[in-house]
Write a protein that holds these residues in place. Structure first.
Motif, short mmCIF file in Angstrom:
data_model
loop_
_atom_site.label_atom_id
_atom_site.label_comp_id
_atom_site.label_asym_id
_atom_site.label_seq_id
_atom_site.Cartn_x
_atom_site.Cartn_y
_atom_site.Cartn_z
N MET A 104 0.83 -1.21 0.00
CA MET A 104 0.00 0.00 0.00
C MET A 104 0.86 1.25 0.00
O MET A 104 0.61 2.19 -0.75
CB MET A 104 -0.90 0.03 1.24
N MET A 105 1.90 1.24 0.86
CA MET A 105 2.73 2.44 0.94
C MET A 105 3.44 2.69 -0.37
O MET A 105 3.55 3.82 -0.84
CB MET A 105 3.76 2.29 2.06
N ARG A 106 3.90 1.61 -1.00
CA ARG A 106 4.61 1.78 -2.26
C ARG A 106 3.67 2.35 -3.32
O ARG A 106 4.02 3.28 -4.06
CB ARG A 106 5.16 0.42 -2.70
N CYS A 107 2.46 1.78 -3.40
CA CYS A 107 1.52 2.25 -4.39
C CYS A 107 1.16 3.71 -4.15
O CYS A 107 1.08 4.51 -5.09
CB CYS A 107 0.25 1.39 -4.37
N LEU A 108 0.94 4.04 -2.89
CA LEU A 108 0.56 5.42 -2.60
C LEU A 108 1.70 6.37 -2.90
O LEU A 108 1.50 7.50 -3.33
CB LEU A 108 0.12 5.54 -1.14
N ARG A 109 2.93 5.90 -2.70
CA ARG A 109 4.07 6.75 -3.00
C ARG A 109 4.09 7.12 -4.47
O ARG A 109 4.44 8.23 -4.84
CB ARG A 109 5.36 6.00 -2.63
N GLU A 110 3.67 6.16 -5.30
CA GLU A 110 3.73 6.41 -6.73
C GLU A 110 2.79 7.51 -7.15
O GLU A 110 3.00 8.13 -8.19
CB GLU A 110 3.40 5.14 -7.51
#
Lengths: 337, 284
Positions: free
Chosen positions: A88-94
């Motif tokens: 989730m954090m990675r996706c939101l970072r994008e």
């Protein structure tokens, strides 16, 4: 002279930044809606989620959040949960969402959230993040028309004490810590971006009355009050059990002290006899004697938490009674007319 | 079909298809628009929700999907879309893809391609456009469904047909519009302030009704029977009780509340005392 003006890099790195105390938590409207949606959908089970945002000076901004999946079975591996979070954090970072964890939120039932797990979770978070906050949302109370959202933080003095796991009476008196000092409630501010605010203003013209008002003016108040009182009574039972533990401890302690005194007297008499007889006196202490073993003092943490809980219930009752009074008088006025 | 006339067949829009949108979707879309990359003109994303039996699409959640758009090419990060879908479904398995959204007014050529991609995921995707630029001077949120235009047996083009959109925001009302409309709100209202605000609004409403009735009676405003009947019904819905019964009811409730309040204060005093006794006890 130039040396005086220019501090060496080492000096600057050595001076620690004084963190300004957290004064207010600024939440985005988006986060509030997300929390409400998540908690309401899974009512009555309790759910948690992660908060993301920024730490700015004395204000903690919460700009986004995501829910945690509920763990039905215990064999759900820890790695799974961690994977979900990372994903989730990675996706939101994008998509340029702030990637810092600033805390977590959880839903509660009738305000009964002060548990040891909460404190432990706090300590876990505190190790990694300098400033974290926990948002507690009560979907039951919110159906009464009040937005029951609050931001909590553990007070620093309590955290120090908890780290050493020392809750004896002396330590507490030293730090002057009572049960009110465990949790600190931080005022919450809501902020919305201009775009969203423009949309909302356009789309929903100022209606004179809204669903929120309908909820607030409902007359049937008894179920809520009943449940509150039920919980209060249960908590009182728990508290009285804790009190009994203390009483037991004190009784043991005083009995042990009486025993120690008696033994000491006997020793002294013996020593006097020996002195008279010209022999060496025996030592006045005997650590191997079981009466000198210190009695362990029960931890006060549980009683503190229970006390907090009770006080919370009382507060809720107060607020609720206030509302009900107004409603009853309103009914009276309407009826007269 | 042997005649030379071309027959344009407009397949009727799926009957009863309408969309309902929750306020959180709007907030999500605006937030992702604000956070978009500098060179992107618009953002697109997936809509999650559920489709009910009668064809109403309930749009409950959304997430943004990074994409690249140039004049003739559109590239959507499909892997991101799938991983976000999986993550969301872990929390809420009942939410499925129901369509996609894009900001900016109108529908462009690129949208048709994206729409085709989404129609591979769900049978009849709903396309939502949110005009964040306010190009028409007012907020416009529109929902479209793709309809295939065919000539005879040949596919000509896809047309976006607008579909009624229900913007009723029930949860936002619950939270209170005051909180969601302004750019900053300093304090969340607590119990008493909330009731006070509601009562003030009630008074305003009653005043308006009074004024209306006065106007009608004096002939300033033409009578409207339906409103009159509605008002009569409302007033009649106050239960009629004899004054004695009402007084008793009133006093009883009041006394119950006072009792509970008193018990609450008693408990708190007790707690304070217990606290003092617990920690003040000196151990010799």
């Amino acid at each position: 002279m130039a040396n005086n003006m220019v501090r060496s890099f080492r000096d600057i790195a050595a001076t620690q930044e004084v963190a300004s105390p957290l004064r207010v938590v600024q939440i985005d409207g988006l986060v509030i809606l997300k929390i409400i949606k998540h908690c309401k959908e899974f009512m009555p089970s309790l759910v948690t989620g992660q908060l993301l945002g920024l730490d700015v000076g004395s204000c903690l901004e919460v700009t986004n959040c995501f829910p945690f999946p509920s763990r039905e079975e215990d064999e759900e591996i820890e790695a799974d949960g961690a994977n979900y979070q990372l994903e989730m954090m990675r996706c939101l970072r994008e998509v340029n969402v702030d990637n810092n964890t600033v805390g977590w939120y959880q839903s509660t039932y009738m305000g009964s959230f002060q548990t040891v797990e909460l404190i432990e979770t706090f300590m876990n978070y505190q190790e990694n993040i300098k400033r974290c906050v926990c948002i507690i949302y009560d979907p039951q109370r919110s159906s009464q028309g009040v937005l029951a959202l609050k931001a909590l933080k553990l007070s620093d003095s309590f955290m120090d004490l908890y780290r050493y796991n020392n809750f004896s009476g002396e330590k507490l008196r030293e730090k002057n810590l009572s049960w009110v000092d465990i949790f600190e409630e931080i005022p919450v501010k809501v902020s919305n971006s201009a775009l969203v605010s423009a949309f909302m203003t356009e789309l929903e013209a100022d209606a004179p009355v809204s669903q929120c008002d309908y909820d607030r003016l409902v007359l049937s108040t008894n179920p809520f009050m009943e449940r509150n009182l039920e919980f209060l009574v249960e908590c009182m039972d728990d508290l009285s059990m804790e009190q009994q533990k203390f009483q037991f401890y004190y009784r043991n302690l005083s009995r042990q002290q009486a025993q120690q005194q008696a033994w000491l007297q006997k020793r002294r008499a013996e020593n006097k006899a020996r002195k008279d007889a010209g022999e060496d006196p025996l030592p006045e202490e005997d650590p191997s004697n079981p009466i000198f073993k210190p009695v362990p003092e029960p931890s006060r943490l549980d009683s503190f938490l229970i006390t907090n809980q009770i006080s919370n219930y009382c507060n809720q009752i107060n607020g609720f009674a206030g509302q009900s009074f107004s409603r009853i008088y309103l009914m009276d006025a309407i009826h007269d007319n | 079909m042997a005649s030379g006339n071309t027959i344009l067949q407009f397949s009727p829009s799926s009957t009863n298809l309408s969309a309902k949108i929750h306020p959180i979707v709007l907030f999500n879309i605006c937030d992702s628009f604000l956070r978009r990359q500098d060179q992107a003109e618009r953002v697109i994303g997936t809509l999650l929700g559920s489709i009910s039996a009668d064809g109403t699409v309930d749009i409950r959640n959304s997430y943004c999907v990074p994409h690249n758009e140039s004049s003739d090419q559109v590239a959507v990060d499909i892997e991101y879309h799938h991983s976000m879908l999986v993550s969301h479904q872990r929390v809420n398995p009942k939410e499925v893809i129901v369509g996609w959204y894009s900001t900016g007014s109108g529908v462009s050529g690129g949208s048709a391609l994206i729409h085709e991609f989404y129609s591979r995921e769900v049978a009849n995707p709903v396309h939502l456009t949110v005009d964040t630029g306010f190009s028409s001077g007012e907020a416009s949120i529109k929902a479209y469904v793709g309809v295939n235009l065919s000539v005879g047996d040949r596919q000509l083009a896809a047309q976006f047909q607008e579909v009624p959109l229900d913007l009723r925001m029930l949860e936002a009302e619950r939270v209170g519009f005051d909180i969601l409309k302004k750019t900053t709100v300093d304090k969340l209202p607590n119990d008493l302030e909330g009731v006070e605000a509601s009562m003030e609004r009630l008074i305003v409403l009653i005043d308006e009704v009074y004024k209306y009735v006065d106007d009608v009676v004096e002939g300033r405003i033409p009578t409207d029977n339906s409103i009159g009947k509605y008002l009569a019904d409302t007033v009649a819905s106050i239960p009629r009780m004899s004054p004695a019964a009402f007084d008793k009811l009133f006093n009883d409730s009041l006394q119950d509340l006072l009792l509970v309040l008193y018990l609450g204060s008693l408990t708190r005093t007790q707690l304070g005392l217990a606290e003092k006794l617990n920690t003040a006890a000196q151990i010799l």
